[in-house]
Design an enzyme around this catalytic site. Structure first.
Site, PDB file in Angstrom:
ATOM      1  CE  LYS A 228      -8.783   2.983  17.974  1.00 20.50           C
ATOM      2  NZ  LYS A 228      -7.576   2.825  17.131  1.00 20.50           N
TER       3      LYS A 228
ATOM      4  CD  GLN B   1      -7.243   1.642  13.577  1.00 22.58           C
ATOM      5  OE1 GLN B   1      -7.319   2.611  14.327  1.00 22.58           O
ATOM      6  NE2 GLN B   1      -7.157   0.408  14.037  1.00 22.58           N
TER       7      GLN B   1
ATOM      8  CG  ASP C 137      -2.449   5.382  17.862  1.00 23.55           C
ATOM      9  OD1 ASP C 137      -3.100   4.806  18.754  1.00 23.55           O
ATOM     10  OD2 ASP C 137      -2.753   5.345  16.657  1.00 23.55           O
TER      11      ASP C 137
HETATM   12  N1  GUN Z   1      -4.299  -1.060  14.783  1.00 20.55           N
HETATM   13  C1  GUN Z   1      -4.438  -1.938  15.811  1.00 20.55           C
HETATM   14  N2  GUN Z   1      -4.341  -1.294  16.993  1.00 20.55           N
HETATM   15  C2  GUN Z   1      -4.146   0.008  16.708  1.00 20.55           C
HETATM   16  C3  GUN Z   1      -3.987   1.170  17.516  1.00 20.55           C
HETATM   17  O1  GUN Z   1      -3.977   1.134  18.757  1.00 20.55           O
HETATM   18  N3  GUN Z   1      -3.812   2.339  16.839  1.00 20.55           N
HETATM   19  C4  GUN Z   1      -3.788   2.397  15.488  1.00 20.55           C
HETATM   20  N4  GUN Z   1      -3.594   3.587  14.917  1.00 20.55           N
HETATM   21  N5  GUN Z   1      -3.930   1.334  14.712  1.00 20.55           N
HETATM   22  C5  GUN Z   1      -4.119   0.166  15.325  1.00 20.55           C
END
Ligand code: GUN
Length: 289
Positions: A52, A96, A119
């Site tokens: 990211k 995350q 998100d």
């Molecule tokens: N863990 C797995 N996929 C995601 C996501 O799209 N966002 C976040 N914050 N954590 C994750």
């Protein structure tokens, strides 16, 4: 069989995003700024957050990575969230998941300012998504619908079977695919660990979304000819022949399922890169609003 190439599609979307960012900056605005909070040292989470941050650099966003040890308390994380909510330099941020077990995930997600929740995990934003109101769509489901759209996959009236009911993927992708829009207007069946005779249901799927987190769980005998397959799974499997010591496997047994599919996403290079560009799109939206 044709691949739904998420890698190639994401590169095209990144080009568009890069152009939009440079226009934004030329017109006197700041670059979009995404922050990511990573608690603990889970290998897969480190990889995802790293991807990211790298994507931000590639398209001209500013990024801030806040890394804390697994011993971080819930109160300490709530304080970080509070500071990010108040920090005017940051347009959007993510925490995350998964979080260490001693931290209540719902409590953290509820503390995120919905306007910065790129998100789309805050209950307010989940509700807005369900009601088809403007919001940040969760990145993986958003990436899936963009991929279906990019390949002009017909969805109206199709039977979409979603395997898995997680808050991050299964549930929201089901909501998006039944909406009265394109991609959408599917008849959606959500299946899960308590579903009886799963294969008899997956065999009815025109579109199958596999989001279970069990490597190679969906096999060729579980799908019908011509199915469109979206494989969300990505599990590390020990493999001593690889330099890294592991290989990546999807939830779909690629060899047997692809032989019957009209379209299928590869793993890696399918849903993963689309998730990342979707998060970037949400961050750009946050910077513009
Ligand atoms: N863990 C797995 N996929 C995601 C996501 O799209 N966002 C976040 N914050 N954590 C994750």
């Amino acid at each position: 069989m044709e691949l739904l190439d998420g890698k190639a599609t994401s590169l095209k979307i990144k080009d568009q995003l890069r152009d939009e960012v440079s226009q934004l900056v030329q017109s006197g605005h700041r670059s979009p700024h995404l922050a990511a909070v990573l608690v603990g040292d889970d290998g897969a989470s480190l990889t995802y957050v790293g991807a990211k941050v790298k994507a931000c650099e590639e398209i001209g966003f500013v990024s801030t990575l806040i890394q804390r040890p697994a011993s971080t308390t819930e109160d300490e994380l709530l304080q970080i969230v509070k500071e990010l909510n108040e920090n005017q330099d940051i347009h959007g941020y993510i925490v995350q998941l998964p979080l260490p077990k001693h931290i209540n995930e719902q409590k953290i997600l509820l503390a995120i300012d919905p306007k910065k929740d790129v998100d789309g995990f805050h209950p307010e934003n989940v509700g807005r998504m369900a009601l088809n109101l403007p919001t940040y769509l969760p990145a993986t489901p958003y990436g899936i619908i963009q991929l279906l759209e990019f390949y002009n996959i017909p969805t109206e009236g199709k039977h979409c079977v979603v395997v898995g009911r997680s808050n991050i993927v299964g549930l929201p992708v089901s909501i998006l695919l039944q909406r009265n829009s394109y991609p959408g207007n599917c008849t959606v069946t959500i299946t899960h660990s308590r579903t009886k005779d799963l294969a008899s249901i997956t065999r009815q799927a025109d579109i199958l979304v596999a989001a279970i987190g069990k490597p190679e769980f969906i096999t060729g005998d579980m799908v019908k000819d011509g199915v469109v397959v979206v494989d969300v799974g990505i599990t590390r499997i020990k493999d001593d022949s690889k330099k890294s010591g592991f290989r990546l496997a999807g939830d779909v047994h690629f060899e047997s399922v692809s032989a019957k599919s009209s379209y299928i996403t590869p793993v890696p290079g399918g849903v993963g890169p689309m998730t990342i560009v979707s998060l970037m799109k949400n961050t750009l939206l946050a910077a513009k609003s």
